[in-house]
Write a protein that holds these residues in place. Sequence first.
Motif, mmCIF file in Angstrom:
data_model
loop_
_atom_site.group_PDB
_atom_site.id
_atom_site.type_symbol
_atom_site.label_atom_id
_atom_site.label_comp_id
_atom_site.label_asym_id
_atom_site.label_seq_id
_atom_site.Cartn_x
_atom_site.Cartn_y
_atom_site.Cartn_z
ATOM 1 N N LEU A 41 2.873 14.240 -9.164
ATOM 2 C CA LEU A 41 3.887 15.288 -9.252
ATOM 3 C C LEU A 41 4.461 15.371 -10.658
ATOM 4 N N ASP A 42 4.649 14.234 -11.297
ATOM 5 C CA ASP A 42 5.109 14.185 -12.686
ATOM 6 C C ASP A 42 4.178 15.030 -13.555
ATOM 7 N N GLY A 43 2.879 14.828 -13.412
ATOM 8 C CA GLY A 43 1.906 15.602 -14.185
ATOM 9 C C GLY A 43 1.972 17.086 -13.884
ATOM 10 N N ALA A 44 2.173 17.429 -12.619
ATOM 11 C CA ALA A 44 2.272 18.839 -12.227
ATOM 12 C C ALA A 44 3.526 19.488 -12.822
ATOM 13 N N ILE A 45 4.614 18.740 -12.872
ATOM 14 C CA ILE A 45 5.862 19.272 -13.441
ATOM 15 C C ILE A 45 5.683 19.532 -14.932
ATOM 16 N N VAL A 46 5.115 18.574 -15.645
ATOM 17 C CA VAL A 46 4.904 18.749 -17.088
ATOM 18 C C VAL A 46 3.975 19.935 -17.341
ATOM 19 N N ALA A 47 2.910 20.050 -16.574
ATOM 20 C CA ALA A 47 1.989 21.176 -16.739
ATOM 21 C C ALA A 47 2.703 22.506 -16.512
ATOM 22 N N ILE A 77 0.835 -1.207 0.000
ATOM 23 C CA ILE A 77 0.000 0.000 0.000
ATOM 24 C C ILE A 77 0.864 1.248 0.000
ATOM 25 N N SER A 78 1.928 1.257 0.812
ATOM 26 C CA SER A 78 2.772 2.450 0.876
ATOM 27 C C SER A 78 3.515 2.682 -0.436
ATOM 28 N N SER A 79 3.936 1.617 -1.117
ATOM 29 C CA SER A 79 4.621 1.817 -2.388
ATOM 30 C C SER A 79 3.645 2.247 -3.476
ATOM 31 N N ARG A 80 2.387 1.784 -3.404
ATOM 32 C CA ARG A 80 1.370 2.263 -4.351
ATOM 33 C C ARG A 80 1.083 3.743 -4.113
ATOM 34 N N ALA A 81 1.035 4.133 -2.859
ATOM 35 C CA ALA A 81 0.803 5.544 -2.528
ATOM 36 C C ALA A 81 1.967 6.393 -3.031
ATOM 37 N N ALA A 82 3.192 5.903 -2.837
ATOM 38 C CA ALA A 82 4.366 6.639 -3.306
ATOM 39 C C ALA A 82 4.340 6.758 -4.828
ATOM 40 N N ALA A 83 3.979 5.674 -5.518
ATOM 41 C CA ALA A 83 3.899 5.709 -6.977
ATOM 42 C C ALA A 83 2.824 6.704 -7.433
ATOM 43 N N ALA A 84 1.723 6.763 -6.724
ATOM 44 C CA ALA A 84 0.665 7.718 -7.058
ATOM 45 C C ALA A 84 1.147 9.150 -6.839
ATOM 46 N N ASP A 85 1.889 9.379 -5.756
ATOM 47 C CA ASP A 85 2.445 10.716 -5.490
ATOM 48 C C ASP A 85 3.410 11.123 -6.596
ATOM 49 N N ILE A 86 4.244 10.189 -7.027
ATOM 50 C CA ILE A 86 5.219 10.470 -8.086
ATOM 51 C C ILE A 86 4.485 10.784 -9.389
ATOM 52 N N ALA A 87 3.478 9.997 -9.717
ATOM 53 C CA ALA A 87 2.716 10.229 -10.951
ATOM 54 C C ALA A 87 2.002 11.575 -10.917
ATOM 55 N N ARG A 97 7.873 22.487 -2.107
ATOM 56 C CA ARG A 97 8.566 22.342 -0.819
ATOM 57 C C ARG A 97 7.899 21.348 0.118
ATOM 58 N N ASP A 98 6.612 21.135 -0.066
ATOM 59 C CA ASP A 98 5.865 20.235 0.811
ATOM 60 C C ASP A 98 6.049 18.759 0.439
ATOM 61 N N VAL A 99 6.709 18.496 -0.687
ATOM 62 C CA VAL A 99 6.910 17.130 -1.175
ATOM 63 C C VAL A 99 8.285 16.627 -0.718
ATOM 64 N N PRO A 100 8.367 15.380 -0.260
ATOM 65 C CA PRO A 100 9.693 14.844 0.081
ATOM 66 C C PRO A 100 10.636 14.957 -1.125
ATOM 67 N N TYR A 101 11.864 15.346 -0.862
ATOM 68 C CA TYR A 101 12.825 15.584 -1.935
ATOM 69 C C TYR A 101 13.013 14.342 -2.806
ATOM 70 N N ARG A 102 13.031 13.175 -2.203
ATOM 71 C CA ARG A 102 13.193 11.937 -2.967
ATOM 72 C C ARG A 102 12.034 11.764 -3.952
ATOM 73 N N THR A 103 10.830 12.069 -3.538
ATOM 74 C CA THR A 103 9.665 11.977 -4.422
ATOM 75 C C THR A 103 9.814 12.952 -5.583
ATOM 76 N N LEU A 104 10.251 14.168 -5.288
ATOM 77 C CA LEU A 104 10.470 15.163 -6.335
ATOM 78 C C LEU A 104 11.516 14.670 -7.332
ATOM 79 N N LEU A 105 12.609 14.110 -6.840
ATOM 80 C CA LEU A 105 13.656 13.620 -7.743
ATOM 81 C C LEU A 105 13.168 12.462 -8.608
ATOM 82 N N LEU A 106 12.387 11.566 -8.028
ATOM 83 C CA LEU A 106 11.852 10.452 -8.811
ATOM 84 C C LEU A 106 10.892 10.943 -9.892
ATOM 85 N N ALA A 107 10.051 11.905 -9.552
ATOM 86 C CA ALA A 107 9.124 12.472 -10.542
ATOM 87 C C ALA A 107 9.896 13.222 -11.630
#
Length: 78
Positions: free
Chosen positions: A15-21, A3-13, A38-48
């Motif tokens: 954020l990915d969309g927000a970056i492209v937009a 569940i936590s890895s699915r949540a992380a994948a959803a967060d990355i996806a 700034r509210d997003v964990p740095y690792r999540t931002l880097l993955l996105a």
Amino acid sequence: MTISSRAAAADIARLDGAIVAALLERPLLFMDLVRAHRDVPYRTLLLAWGAVRDRERLARDDEGRYVDGPVGLAMRRL
């Protein structure tokens, strides 16, 4: 996938969309993205960001900002 890895994948996806937009709206430095999320964990931002860079053909303008979309396409044709 847990569940936590699915949540992380959803967060990355999400954020990915927000970056492209954001890149379609205007050119950005990487630091602009960091400040905007700034509210997003740095690792999540880097993955996105890595997912965006792997998938999109980003260019840079004369000031070193990343561009995508019609501006990026025009710059790639030069």
